[in-house]
Design an enzyme around this catalytic site. Sequence first.
Site, PDB file in Angstrom:
ATOM      1  N   HIS A 331       0.855  -1.182   0.000  1.00 38.46           N
ATOM      2  CA  HIS A 331       0.000   0.000   0.000  1.00 38.46           C
ATOM      3  C   HIS A 331       0.893   1.234   0.000  1.00 38.46           C
ATOM      4  O   HIS A 331       2.081   1.165   0.330  1.00 38.46           O
ATOM      5  CB  HIS A 331      -0.881   0.028   1.252  1.00 38.46           C
ATOM      6  N   CYS A 374      -0.366   2.683  -4.507  1.00 34.23           N
ATOM      7  CA  CYS A 374      -1.104   3.902  -4.797  1.00 34.23           C
ATOM      8  C   CYS A 374      -0.312   5.111  -4.336  1.00 34.23           C
ATOM      9  O   CYS A 374       0.516   5.031  -3.432  1.00 34.23           O
ATOM     10  CB  CYS A 374      -2.454   3.888  -4.095  1.00 34.23           C
TER      11      CYS A 374
END
Length: 503
Positions: A331, A374
Amino acid sequence: MDFSSKLYSIESELTQEDLDSLKFLCLDLLPNKKLLSIKSNLDLFKELEKHSLLEEDKYDLLAELLYIIGQHSLLRILGTNKWAMQETLKKNRTVSLYRQMLFQLYEDLTSEDLKSILFLLNIPKKYEENKKFLDILYYLEKNEQLSEDKLDVLEKAVSMVSQELLRKINDYKKTRVKENTSTQSLYDDKMKLSIEVVEQVSSQDRGMKSTVELVQHVSEAANGKDLMDKNTESCMSDLSLNEQSETEVYAMNRKHRGYCLIINNSEFMKSDPRLGTEKDADFLTNVFTWLGLDVQIRNELSTQQICDCLIDFKQRDQTERDCFVCCILTHGKSQAVYGTDNAFVHINKITSYFSTKNCPTLAGKPKLFFIQACQGKTHQGAHAIESDAVSSVEERKTKITIPDDADILVGMSTVDGYYSFRDIRKGSWYIQALCENLTKMVPKGEDILSILTKVNKDVSEMEYSKDRKTSMKQMPQPAYTLRLKLVFPIPLAPFKPLFQETN
């Protein structure tokens, strides 16, 4: 290797698609009826031999054809390479620029573009079915709707479908005008020189010169050798259709290729699991092992463990290694990636571990970082699509910087501020596109930046929609301080997938 063995080795690596491409490129060089009946690459080679276009120690045309269709790895069999061919083709070509331009359109055409162009060209249905763009081009030529000086029909259709393809046609037209202007100027100069010499000799006592001397003077002037060489080299350089000569590459000939570190985080203390990340890790492992790197995987690392792992690798003696690759699957948020503890580390800190100062045994060698994470707020995808982001109260914006030291490349799965998609069955869009293009383009001798440009194109064409009204896209972004071309040596064995894609 003798003449026949060379041709057989090349033929064994070529596909039916390659044969179709070669036949199209030879349409101006061989009788069309005979050419279109050819069923194998060896038959094509025999036909080239028959017309003295291919002989022992005369491989110029074959090398040019292999270069144009992108089979750069096979050039070594003919004793040359991609960079040498770029220089050679500046001065001497056999395949016309017109035919090469058409072939470039074919290579860059998408299936959707082809459908649109077929509709706009009003091709007969019986001819349209199961036909490639090369077949359509041949149909247009056969029916006198397309030629070097007759591009209106094709140009009109292409202009309504793709501005990028239209640009290639316009580039060709500009180059052709320049070529014709240069040729006419050369002819005028030669004629002027010839007339001047004849007039000069006529005004003198011709008895002082023999007939042989007169002919020699006129011939030398008409030939205008120095002028011809200068104009021809300049013209052929301009006719390269955006090719560039770049011969300097990183050395990839040491004892070991290098380490490939894969940091793969799936489970997090405060975030959703990254389902499907194992597909990315498996694909990366398979591809970089095939490329000769020593792949080492580290799973489920906290932020401190990520830093400790990087410190371990930067302290290793990598003197006998060509490069270093680090892939991080986790992440992330703007300019940072997360450990399993949901703490973050900035990307510029990750790359700084491997600067010349901090990792001297990798000085002057390429260091590649591929980051699937991301770079913006969470956007949860429906069904099998998720985004690799972490929702956080703390949204500190810091600007990513490539370290001052050279030879570093950071391949980001998305631009700053945006999410990055991952399919729980197939893996992330970016990593899958990266791996697929490495397996396809490394054997063709392509450099890493060309490969990443293709990755950008592939990912940018993907889309996901939660409903039919909203379309979500993704745009990868490489940043680099590479000083030379990075070309991975072509593996001896073809790439073999470890797993098959499931529906």
